[in-house]
Design an enzyme around this catalytic site. Structure first.
Site, PDB file in Angstrom:
ATOM      1  CD  GLN A 260       1.149  -8.741  -3.008  1.00 49.22           C
ATOM      2  OE1 GLN A 260       1.425  -9.756  -3.028  1.00 49.22           O
ATOM      3  NE2 GLN A 260      -0.841  -8.377  -2.864  1.00 49.22           N
TER       4      GLN A 260
ATOM      5  N   GLY B  76      -4.330  -4.805  -4.508  1.00 48.93           N
ATOM      6  CA  GLY B  76      -5.322  -3.537  -5.615  1.00 48.93           C
ATOM      7  C   GLY B  76      -4.855  -2.264  -4.844  1.00 48.93           C
ATOM      8  CG  HIS B  77      -1.489  -2.194  -7.605  1.00 52.31           C
ATOM      9  ND1 HIS B  77      -0.735  -3.207  -8.218  1.00 52.31           N
ATOM     10  CD2 HIS B  77      -0.603  -1.934  -6.943  1.00 52.31           C
ATOM     11  CE1 HIS B  77       0.175  -3.353  -7.714  1.00 52.31           C
ATOM     12  NE2 HIS B  77       0.384  -3.218  -6.841  1.00 52.31           N
ATOM     13  CB  THR B  78      -5.725   2.948  -5.520  1.00 50.53           C
ATOM     14  OG1 THR B  78      -6.559   2.026  -5.163  1.00 50.53           O
ATOM     15  CG2 THR B  78      -7.401   3.811  -6.077  1.00 50.53           C
TER      16      THR B  78
ATOM     17  CE  LYS C  98       2.839  -2.125  -3.704  1.00 51.36           C
ATOM     18  NZ  LYS C  98       2.637  -2.007  -2.867  1.00 51.36           N
TER      19      LYS C  98
ATOM     20  CB  THR D 231      -8.129  -5.823  -1.928  1.00 53.66           C
ATOM     21  OG1 THR D 231      -6.878  -5.397  -2.528  1.00 53.66           O
ATOM     22  CG2 THR D 231      -8.680  -7.314  -1.516  1.00 53.66           C
TER      23      THR D 231
ATOM     24  CG  ASP E 254      -1.622  -1.597   1.486  1.00 53.33           C
ATOM     25  OD1 ASP E 254      -2.176  -1.364   0.181  1.00 53.33           O
ATOM     26  OD2 ASP E 254      -1.393  -1.936   2.379  1.00 53.33           O
TER      27      ASP E 254
HETATM   28  P1  IMP Z   1      -2.648 -13.136   1.945  1.00 57.99           P
HETATM   29  O1  IMP Z   1      -1.987 -11.945   0.692  1.00 57.99           O
HETATM   30  O2  IMP Z   1      -3.816 -11.876   1.680  1.00 57.99           O
HETATM   31  O3  IMP Z   1      -1.956 -14.184   2.001  1.00 57.99           O
HETATM   32  O4  IMP Z   1      -1.934 -11.571   3.470  1.00 57.99           O
HETATM   33  C1  IMP Z   1      -1.324 -11.867   4.136  1.00 57.99           C
HETATM   34  C2  IMP Z   1      -0.950 -11.033   4.458  1.00 57.99           C
HETATM   35  O5  IMP Z   1      -0.704  -9.675   3.773  1.00 57.99           O
HETATM   36  C3  IMP Z   1      -1.435 -10.213   5.580  1.00 57.99           C
HETATM   37  O6  IMP Z   1      -1.164  -9.479   6.237  1.00 57.99           O
HETATM   38  C4  IMP Z   1      -2.248  -9.154   4.550  1.00 57.99           C
HETATM   39  O7  IMP Z   1      -3.412  -8.018   4.727  1.00 57.99           O
HETATM   40  C5  IMP Z   1      -0.877  -8.870   3.243  1.00 57.99           C
HETATM   41  N1  IMP Z   1      -0.986  -7.920   2.135  1.00 57.99           N
HETATM   42  C6  IMP Z   1      -2.109  -9.191   0.730  1.00 57.99           C
HETATM   43  N2  IMP Z   1      -1.958  -8.363  -0.267  1.00 57.99           N
HETATM   44  C7  IMP Z   1      -1.256  -6.955   0.277  1.00 57.99           C
HETATM   45  C8  IMP Z   1      -1.554  -5.735  -0.268  1.00 57.99           C
HETATM   46  O8  IMP Z   1      -1.781  -5.865  -1.334  1.00 57.99           O
HETATM   47  N3  IMP Z   1      -1.770  -4.277   0.264  1.00 57.99           N
HETATM   48  C9  IMP Z   1      -1.039  -4.436   1.621  1.00 57.99           C
HETATM   49  N4  IMP Z   1      -1.129  -5.485   2.732  1.00 57.99           N
HETATM   50  C10 IMP Z   1      -1.192  -6.927   1.760  1.00 57.99           C
END
Ligand code: IMP
Length: 423
Positions: free
Chosen positions: A224, A40-42, A16, A299, A13
């Site tokens: 991420q 989730g890319h805004t 990016k 997301t 977040d």
């Molecule tokens: P997962 O990727 O859904 O398995 O989540 C694992 C961890 O990564 C959790 O703490 C989520 O909140 C975090 N996470 C996954 N995708 C994102 C993202 O795009 N932005 C921020 N945190 C993320």
């Protein structure tokens, strides 16, 4: 622009999506190489907000080729929906500007169900996943029982593989006390998605190498952030892919020596969604930013945890990614603060640490050592160039880039394309 890997230098977040959109103007191709629809890319274009989960943000610019690489895990129903959503917004999406790797692994409803059940079983010790089934899907890939997009578009192969997978995973779901899945229903839904996606499926590795040969410029968009990396992040509070720069090579099939630079994107402060250690977390900053309507997940809609800029974390991100250029986003989020803190080192017991400990339990015990900065207490959202920024804001940006060990090249003061300052 040369071939650039863009990575998040914090916990995801970092903003990016907007920087990718900005840089796409100078790229020919945009490649996504890891993660799934947990991202989730805004992106804000002409006052219109787009939230992209699997499709590279390059899709919003005409004439750019977008590639979903082999390292991504794909929920085919979600990506088909994302394509339909973009078409409904009059964004052109066709095999002329979107290609999906035949080697990308699929996410199934049993991955989501197991993700959810594991989180429930962990109770207070949960990871706080997005419940999109990302961990179980990558788990299957590593265990060599995954099903790939290439299988999805071969009806007989797919039906046979799915049957075996549903049988095995229904037994797992039963052990959790969860509802089993109906094979025929999942098959029908996935077959419908397969018909939609088939024209987009290709050997993207060969395509990317041909593009490189003809001198095309590629932007690799990271999803991420560094501290969610399965190897280098705050394990087990991480996602299941390599979010760091190396992931762009393995997840696309483009070798390291074809990469020219690594751009690290970082917020002017720090945020994190989900559980896990976060040394500079600060309730007042969280309240202030949430009060401004900022820092809610794209997301899941969850309120993000917020804190001061952590240069110990970004210094490590600089090392592990080889960050040479830095983009700082959300500077405007700090506009109202008279005093701003920056974490320059951690204290762990009597020791001073310049980089984070590898163990999450130790990281949770680290106490930040701060340096104080005077705030600029001036709106920055209308600043268009470096010299428009208040002197104190410029000093702050320079300092955090220096502490992180890279060259500041971009500062962002709002979500719009024209709120981007080239340094
Ligand atoms: P997962 O990727 O859904 O398995 O989540 C694992 C961890 O990564 C959790 O703490 C989520 O909140 C975090 N996470 C996954 N995708 C994102 C993202 O795009 N932005 C921020 N945190 C993320």
């Amino acid at each position: 622009m040369s071939n650039t890997i863009l990575v998040g230098a914090q916990w995801g977040d970092e903003g990016k999506g907007k920087i990718i959109d900005f840089l796409t103007e100078r790229a020919d191709l945009v490649v996504r190489s890891q993660g799934g629809n947990n991202a989730g890319h805004t992106v804000l274009v002409g006052g219109k907000k787009y939230v992209l989960h699997l499709i590279p943000s390059g899709i919003l610019r005409a004439g750019k080729m977008c590639v979903i690489g082999n390292g991504v895990v794909i929920d085919p129903i979600a990506v088909a929906k994302e394509i339909d959503g973009l078409l409904a917004e009059k964004v052109k999406v066709s095999p002329k500007n979107l290609m999906i790797s035949d080697c990308a692994h699929l996410v199934f409803p049993y991955h989501r169900a197991i993700d959810e059940q594991r989180e429930l079983a962990k109770g207070k010790g949960k990871i706080g996943t997005t419940k999109r089934g990302i961990g179980p899907a990558y788990g299957d890939k590593a265990a060599r029982v995954g099903v790939r997009i290439g299988d999805l578009i071969e009806p007989e192969v797919f039906a046979a593989k799915l049957k075996v997978r549903i049988k095995e995973n229904n037994a797992v779901l039963k052990a959790f006390g969860a509802k089993p899945l109906n094979y025929a229903k999942v098959l029908a839904e996935y077959q419908a998605a397969a018909r939609k996606l088939a024209p987009f499926v290709a050997n993207t590795v060969v395509y990317l190498h041909e593009a490189l040969k003809s001198g095309k410029k590629i932007l690799f968009e990271g999803a991420q952030g560094t501290f969610l990396d399965i190897d280098h992040g705050t394990y087990p509070y991480v996602t299941s892919s390599n979010t760091t720069a190396g992931g762009a090579c393995t997840g696309s099939g483009v070798p390291p020596h074809r990469m020219d630079s690594v751009l690290g994107v970082m917020k002017a402060y720090t945020t994190r969604v989900g559980e896990g250690p976060f040394p500079t977390e600060n309730e007042q900053i969280s309240d202030m930013l949430h009060g401004l309507g900022r820092e809610f997940g794209a997301t899941t809609g969850r309120a993000r945890r917020c804190g001061w800029f952590d240069a110990v974390a970004t210094r490590f991100a600089g090392m592990v990614n080889g960050i040479d250029e830095i983009a700082v986003t959300n500077l405007d989020g700090l506009d109202t603060l008279p005093k701003i803190k920056v974490c320059v080192a951690y204290k762990l017991g009597k020791k001073r640490l310049e980089v984070p400990p590898s163990d999450s339990a130790l990281l949770a015990q680290c106490v930040p050592i701060y340096e104080d900065h005077d705030g600029w207490v001036t709106p920055t959202e209308k600043c268009k160039k470096w010299s428009d920024l208040p002197a104190k804001a410029r000093a702050y940006l320079k300092r955090i880039a220096e502490l992180s060990g890279g060259k500041l090249t971009i500062a962002s003061v709002g979500p719009n394309r024209d709120q981007t300052i080239l340094v």
